[in-house]
Design a protein around this motif. Structure first.
Motif, PDB file in Angstrom:
ATOM      1  N   HIS A   1       0.966  -1.306  -0.008  1.00 38.06           N
ATOM      2  CA  HIS A   1      -0.110  -0.106   0.013  1.00 38.06           C
ATOM      3  C   HIS A   1       0.913   1.272   0.127  1.00 38.06           C
ATOM      4  N   ILE A   2       0.481   2.255  -0.779  1.00 41.11           N
ATOM      5  CA  ILE A   2       1.266   3.348  -0.916  1.00 41.11           C
ATOM      6  C   ILE A   2       0.472   4.710  -0.425  1.00 41.11           C
ATOM      7  N   GLY A   3       1.236   5.563   0.420  1.00 38.26           N
ATOM      8  CA  GLY A   3       0.585   6.873   0.860  1.00 38.26           C
ATOM      9  C   GLY A   3       1.866   7.812   1.266  1.00 38.26           C
ATOM     10  N   PHE A   4       1.397   8.939   2.152  1.00 34.25           N
ATOM     11  CA  PHE A   4       2.440  10.058   1.982  1.00 34.25           C
ATOM     12  C   PHE A   4       2.057  10.813   3.529  1.00 34.25           C
ATOM     13  N   SER A   5       3.294  11.107   4.297  1.00 30.17           N
ATOM     14  CA  SER A   5       2.996  11.891   5.397  1.00 30.17           C
ATOM     15  C   SER A   5       2.971  13.319   5.232  1.00 30.17           C
ATOM     16  N   PHE A   6       2.233  14.081   5.740  1.00 30.94           N
ATOM     17  CA  PHE A   6       1.909  15.442   5.240  1.00 30.94           C
ATOM     18  C   PHE A   6       2.057  16.402   6.435  1.00 30.94           C
ATOM     19  N   HIS A   7       2.674  17.517   6.264  1.00 28.68           N
ATOM     20  CA  HIS A   7       2.967  18.766   7.287  1.00 28.68           C
ATOM     21  C   HIS A   7       2.524  20.067   6.656  1.00 28.68           C
ATOM     22  N   GLU A   8       1.469  20.190   5.787  1.00 28.71           N
ATOM     23  CA  GLU A   8       1.355  21.539   5.319  1.00 28.71           C
ATOM     24  C   GLU A   8      -0.309  21.702   5.221  1.00 28.71           C
ATOM     25  N   HIS A   9      -0.674  22.767   4.586  1.00 24.41           N
ATOM     26  CA  HIS A   9      -1.965  23.299   4.517  1.00 24.41           C
ATOM     27  C   HIS A   9      -2.814  22.395   3.914  1.00 24.41           C
ATOM     28  N   PRO A  10      -4.275  22.618   4.091  1.00 20.97           N
ATOM     29  CA  PRO A  10      -5.307  21.600   3.696  1.00 20.97           C
ATOM     30  C   PRO A  10      -5.366  21.770   2.062  1.00 20.97           C
ATOM     31  N   GLN A  11      -5.304  23.259   1.570  1.00 14.85           N
ATOM     32  CA  GLN A  11      -5.437  23.299   0.204  1.00 14.85           C
ATOM     33  C   GLN A  11      -4.281  22.383  -0.629  1.00 14.85           C
TER      34      GLN A  11
ATOM     35  N   ASP B   1      -7.166  22.927  16.238  1.00 16.42           N
ATOM     36  CA  ASP B   1      -7.599  24.253  15.450  1.00 16.42           C
ATOM     37  C   ASP B   1      -6.408  25.130  15.491  1.00 16.42           C
ATOM     38  N   ASP B   2      -5.076  24.716  15.660  1.00 14.25           N
ATOM     39  CA  ASP B   2      -4.019  25.566  15.307  1.00 14.25           C
ATOM     40  C   ASP B   2      -3.952  26.267  13.999  1.00 14.25           C
ATOM     41  N   PRO B   3      -3.778  27.461  13.776  1.00 15.42           N
ATOM     42  CA  PRO B   3      -3.817  28.158  12.380  1.00 15.42           C
ATOM     43  C   PRO B   3      -2.787  27.629  11.519  1.00 15.42           C
ATOM     44  N   VAL B   4      -1.577  27.249  12.159  1.00 15.91           N
ATOM     45  CA  VAL B   4      -0.438  26.775  11.391  1.00 15.91           C
ATOM     46  C   VAL B   4      -0.634  25.380  11.020  1.00 15.91           C
ATOM     47  N   VAL B   5      -0.834  24.265  11.932  1.00 14.64           N
ATOM     48  CA  VAL B   5      -0.834  22.927  11.739  1.00 14.64           C
ATOM     49  C   VAL B   5      -2.395  22.584  11.014  1.00 14.64           C
ATOM     50  N   GLU B   6      -3.410  23.074  11.434  1.00 12.02           N
ATOM     51  CA  GLU B   6      -4.806  23.141  10.727  1.00 12.02           C
ATOM     52  C   GLU B   6      -5.094  21.518  10.666  1.00 12.02           C
ATOM     53  N   ALA B   7      -5.051  20.748  11.914  1.00 13.85           N
ATOM     54  CA  ALA B   7      -5.101  19.361  11.899  1.00 13.85           C
ATOM     55  C   ALA B   7      -6.678  18.962  11.493  1.00 13.85           C
ATOM     56  N   ARG B   8      -7.543  19.945  12.180  1.00 14.37           N
ATOM     57  CA  ARG B   8      -9.171  19.586  11.870  1.00 14.37           C
ATOM     58  C   ARG B   8      -9.273  19.510  10.478  1.00 14.37           C
ATOM     59  N   ARG B   9      -8.847  20.676   9.676  1.00  9.19           N
ATOM     60  CA  ARG B   9      -9.156  20.794   8.188  1.00  9.19           C
ATOM     61  C   ARG B   9      -8.432  19.838   7.605  1.00  9.19           C
ATOM     62  N   ASN B  10      -7.159  19.442   7.661  1.00 10.43           N
ATOM     63  CA  ASN B  10      -6.440  18.313   6.958  1.00 10.43           C
ATOM     64  C   ASN B  10      -7.040  17.135   7.263  1.00 10.43           C
ATOM     65  N   TYR B  11      -7.790  16.850   8.457  1.00 15.22           N
ATOM     66  CA  TYR B  11      -8.379  15.747   8.618  1.00 15.22           C
ATOM     67  C   TYR B  11      -9.733  15.675   7.889  1.00 15.22           C
ATOM     68  N   GLU B  12     -10.501  16.947   7.812  1.00 15.10           N
ATOM     69  CA  GLU B  12     -11.634  16.946   6.899  1.00 15.10           C
ATOM     70  C   GLU B  12     -11.277  16.636   5.381  1.00 15.10           C
ATOM     71  N   VAL B  13     -10.446  17.136   5.128  1.00  9.54           N
ATOM     72  CA  VAL B  13      -9.936  17.024   3.492  1.00  9.54           C
ATOM     73  C   VAL B  13      -9.620  15.449   3.264  1.00  9.54           C
ATOM     74  N   ALA B  14      -8.939  14.893   4.203  1.00 10.74           N
ATOM     75  CA  ALA B  14      -8.742  13.377   3.853  1.00 10.74           C
ATOM     76  C   ALA B  14     -10.261  12.597   3.827  1.00 10.74           C
ATOM     77  N   LEU B  15     -10.938  12.878   4.614  1.00  9.98           N
ATOM     78  CA  LEU B  15     -12.511  12.264   4.785  1.00  9.98           C
ATOM     79  C   LEU B  15     -13.200  12.631   3.614  1.00  9.98           C
ATOM     80  N   GLU B  16     -12.927  13.745   3.063  1.00 10.75           N
ATOM     81  CA  GLU B  16     -13.922  14.250   1.902  1.00 10.75           C
ATOM     82  C   GLU B  16     -13.308  13.531   0.590  1.00 10.75           C
ATOM     83  N   HIS B  17     -12.142  13.027   0.902  1.00 12.27           N
ATOM     84  CA  HIS B  17     -11.711  12.234  -0.420  1.00 12.27           C
ATOM     85  C   HIS B  17     -11.687  10.707  -0.058  1.00 12.27           C
TER      86      HIS B  17
END
Length: 384
Positions: A145-155, A180-196
């Motif tokens: 299985h292939i994937g990636f680790s990510f430390h950036e913005h949800p866009q 809800d940290d404005p730099v890490v944006e953990a919630r929004r990144n999580y939501e983007v993954a769920l949306e995809h």
């Protein structure tokens, strides 16, 4: 969530912070203690181990403690491909083969493009044709299985998942402090993954151990809600309860830490209203601890003639202000400036201050960062 043909138990064993001989970080990895930890972990019904090419000695430890001692089907092994500046497809091949040799695993159950953390970094993966490289090795059976680790913005995460639908999972930094940290944006990144509809592996559920050693006033919040619960249990349970999560990685350094984490996630009770209230109060208290009020708007970046990653640097400094974990903050600073300018490269032109929406004294802050991180002794241990 069904993944790898079965439901993966929610505690993943991160092999980054393995115990050292005599407990000293400058000493070799204590393989005998690692063997005991591996035995307990597998006997407890868990199976997912996570290592990486750049975790010094970790791949060799995985071979000695896991691969050489257990049938290959008894465990799942994840490894990662880092991309240096100006990497070539040949370097991808060399690093991948080195990881296979070090671990002796024969194949990797999960293989990740390691640490996408900037546009420059993403461009390096593209130029090295790393996406096709991992696809090819999956087709050849060397990767399951292939994937990636990510430390950036949800866009950026959304664009990667749109451009690379072949990616089967993503590894994200998720914890209640970064939610809800404005730099890490953990919630929004999580939501983007769920949306995809992309499964998630969680890293840093305890923010490199910081959420297991909180300031006294925040620990008191949790103790009021549940006096008997280990402080670390709040971070692990917060992460493990989320929908779409394959497993939650914890980099455990002692047998006792492993025992405690197994107990927490084997008896992972449903989050109650009381639990949510405690987390909410802790998040609020953490947000009020001393920190630099950088909102990561990044308006300063194109104005800086030295291309200093100011928001990244201030985020590492905030780690130090909030948690007083100098080695961990220094690691974050070193990681964020690894391939570019540092705070000491500031020429004090003031272009950043002229555009800063928060009216920060950035020049003075960068001078403080130099004194705190660049002039401080090198930390003795690893963090992520």
């Amino acid at each position: 969530m069904a993944f790898l043909g079965e439901d993966v138990p929610k505690l993943g064993f991160g092999l980054m912070r393995l115990p050292r001989v005599d407990g000293k970080m400058e000493n070799p990895i204590d393989i005998e203690q690692v063997k005991k930890m591996v035995d307990l972990y597998l006997e407890s019904g868990f199976s997912y181990f996570d290592t990486a090419y750049v975790y010094g000695g970790s791949e060799e430890a995985a071979k000695a403690a896991i691969v050489d001692r257990y049938p290959r089907e008894a465990f799942l092994l994840a490894d990662k491909l880092p991309i240096p500046e100006k990497a070539t497809p040949e370097e991808c091949e060399e690093r991948f083969n080195t990881s296979l040799e070090r671990t002796g695993a024969g194949y990797f159950d999960c293989y990740l493009l390691h640490g996408i953390g900037s546009q420059k970094n993403l461009d390096q993966f593209d130029k090295a044709d790393a996406w096709n490289f991992v696809k090819r090795n999956k087709e050849e059976g060397l990767i399951k299985h292939i994937g990636f680790s990510f430390h950036e913005h949800p866009q950026m995460l959304a664009k990667i998942l749109d451009d690379h639908p072949e990616m089967e999972f993503v590894q994200l930094q998720i914890n209640y402090a970064d939610w809800d940290d404005p730099v890490v944006e953990a919630r929004r990144n999580y939501e983007v993954a769920l949306e995809h509809n992309v499964p998630i592996i969680i890293m840093e559920p305890l923010r490199g151990g910081k959420l297991a050693n909180l300031p006294a006033e925040i620990e008191e919040i949790f103790k009021r809600h549940d006096p008997d619960a280990p402080i670390s249990s709040w971070g692990l349970r917060f992460a493990a309860r989320l929908d779409g999560v394959i497993t939650v990685l914890s980099g455990m350094s002692t047998y006792e830490q492993l025992q405690q984490n197994i107990d927490i996630l084997q008896n992972n009770h449903e989050f109650t209203d009381n639990d949510h209230q405690a987390i909410s109060q802790a998040q609020q208290a953490i947000s009020q601890l001393p920190h630099v009020h950088c909102t990561d708007c990044r308006y300063c970046l194109p104005k800086c003639p030295k291309h200093i990653p100011i928001p990244v640097i201030l985020d590492a400094y905030n780690d130090y202000l909030t948690y007083r974990d100098l080695p961990g903050a220094m690691f974050s600073y070193g990681f964020g400036t690894m391939e570019g300018p540092k705070a000491s490269d500031c020429i004090k032109c003031g272009a950043c201050e002229a555009i800063c929406t928060q009216h920060l004294n950035i020049i003075e802050l960068l001078e403080t960062v130099v004194d705190t991180f660049e002039k401080a002794p090198e930390p003795s241990g690893d963090a992520e």
